[in-house]
Design an enzyme around this catalytic site. Sequence first.
Site, PDB file in Angstrom:
ATOM      1  N   TYR A  85      -1.235 -12.908   2.587  1.00 45.49           N
ATOM      2  CA  TYR A  85      -2.010 -12.496   3.614  1.00 45.49           C
ATOM      3  C   TYR A  85      -3.169 -12.904   3.648  1.00 45.49           C
ATOM      4  O   TYR A  85      -3.909 -14.121   2.953  1.00 45.49           O
ATOM      5  CB  TYR A  85      -2.156 -11.027   2.661  1.00 45.49           C
ATOM      6  CG  TYR A  85      -3.139 -10.176   3.603  1.00 45.49           C
ATOM      7  CD1 TYR A  85      -1.907  -8.976   4.629  1.00 45.49           C
ATOM      8  CD2 TYR A  85      -4.347  -9.736   3.948  1.00 45.49           C
ATOM      9  CE1 TYR A  85      -1.882  -8.528   5.442  1.00 45.49           C
ATOM     10  CE2 TYR A  85      -4.367  -8.657   4.993  1.00 45.49           C
ATOM     11  CZ  TYR A  85      -3.681  -7.794   5.267  1.00 45.49           C
ATOM     12  OH  TYR A  85      -3.640  -6.714   6.479  1.00 45.49           O
ATOM     13  N   GLY A  92      -6.874  -4.001   1.812  1.00 45.04           N
ATOM     14  CA  GLY A  92      -7.903  -2.652   1.540  1.00 45.04           C
ATOM     15  C   GLY A  92      -7.644  -2.337  -0.094  1.00 45.04           C
ATOM     16  O   GLY A  92      -5.855  -3.364  -0.582  1.00 45.04           O
ATOM     17  N   ASP A  94      -7.008  -0.291  -2.172  1.00 41.08           N
ATOM     18  CA  ASP A  94      -5.523   0.411  -2.548  1.00 41.08           C
ATOM     19  C   ASP A  94      -4.207  -0.281  -1.886  1.00 41.08           C
ATOM     20  O   ASP A  94      -3.160   0.024  -2.853  1.00 41.08           O
ATOM     21  CB  ASP A  94      -5.712   1.445  -1.546  1.00 41.08           C
ATOM     22  CG  ASP A  94      -5.902   1.887   0.074  1.00 41.08           C
ATOM     23  OD1 ASP A  94      -6.286   0.561   0.328  1.00 41.08           O
ATOM     24  OD2 ASP A  94      -5.719   2.959   0.795  1.00 41.08           O
ATOM     25  N   ASP A 115       2.385   4.530   1.254  1.00 43.67           N
ATOM     26  CA  ASP A 115       0.879   5.045   1.155  1.00 43.67           C
ATOM     27  C   ASP A 115       0.725   5.994   1.831  1.00 43.67           C
ATOM     28  O   ASP A 115      -0.129   5.782   2.692  1.00 43.67           O
ATOM     29  CB  ASP A 115       0.036   3.944   0.153  1.00 43.67           C
ATOM     30  CG  ASP A 115      -1.265   5.539  -0.207  1.00 43.67           C
ATOM     31  OD1 ASP A 115      -1.089   6.479   0.277  1.00 43.67           O
ATOM     32  OD2 ASP A 115      -2.089   3.870  -0.501  1.00 43.67           O
ATOM     33  N   THR A 118      -4.633   9.237   4.802  1.00 40.74           N
ATOM     34  CA  THR A 118      -5.452   9.843   6.198  1.00 40.74           C
ATOM     35  C   THR A 118      -4.455   8.705   7.323  1.00 40.74           C
ATOM     36  O   THR A 118      -4.581   8.218   8.281  1.00 40.74           O
ATOM     37  CB  THR A 118      -6.727   8.907   6.513  1.00 40.74           C
ATOM     38  OG1 THR A 118      -7.579  10.419   5.569  1.00 40.74           O
ATOM     39  CG2 THR A 118      -7.733   9.210   7.778  1.00 40.74           C
TER      40      THR A 118
END
Length: 235
Positions: A85, A92, A94, A115, A118
Amino acid sequence: MNLAIDIGNTRMKLGLFEGEKLIDDDNLKASDLEGVKRFVESKKIKNAILSSTAIVPNELESFFKDNYNYIRLSDKTPIPMESTYTTPETLGRDRIAGVIGASVLFPGHGCLVIDAGTCITYDLINAKNVYLGGNIAPGISLRLRAMDEFTSALPLVSKKLPDTDRGYSTETAMRSGAVWGTTQEALGFIRRFNNQTEDLKVILTGGDADLLDNLIGHYSFASFNINRINKNIKI
């Protein structure tokens, strides 16, 4: 005992571990300090680690700092994997926590962590424990809200399992489009990433995991397995 805290956009999930065994968990509003205090009361907790995609209230973080050997997961925290990355500071917490958890559960396998919250995220590691990145898309509730907020005629529709894959009214068409659209998106990424790493394991987690599991579970594949993280504590 070790306490793991995951704060998302709307909910805070708590997991209490003894070694690798989850012995208790809870799901609270994201800022519920009193709920946290009730959960940890009388428990012999030594260490706490927090992962958050949202702003953490100062009083909540102060509570963890004052009472435990506390770590806030960040881009500076050492992690047991390589990463490709290019903007780790914006990744994030998470997402990286999810793939680290998958690598522990399934060492030596490629893993796709879906995941469904939202937003729904798709994160991939290969069999050599290298994080390859992933994708972010609107979650089911976000799709339903967008149709209501950005059109003049469409209503806000509740999120639940559709009873058909084709709508027979505007409400059922919207629900079916959002839920089945997300399902087909997930299946498309599974098929695509299955060709990019060996012996792919698919881990489904997040608030909408149960909903998607009911739909994705209708499909069977010879080349990978869909695995569920514990339904009460989401990584």
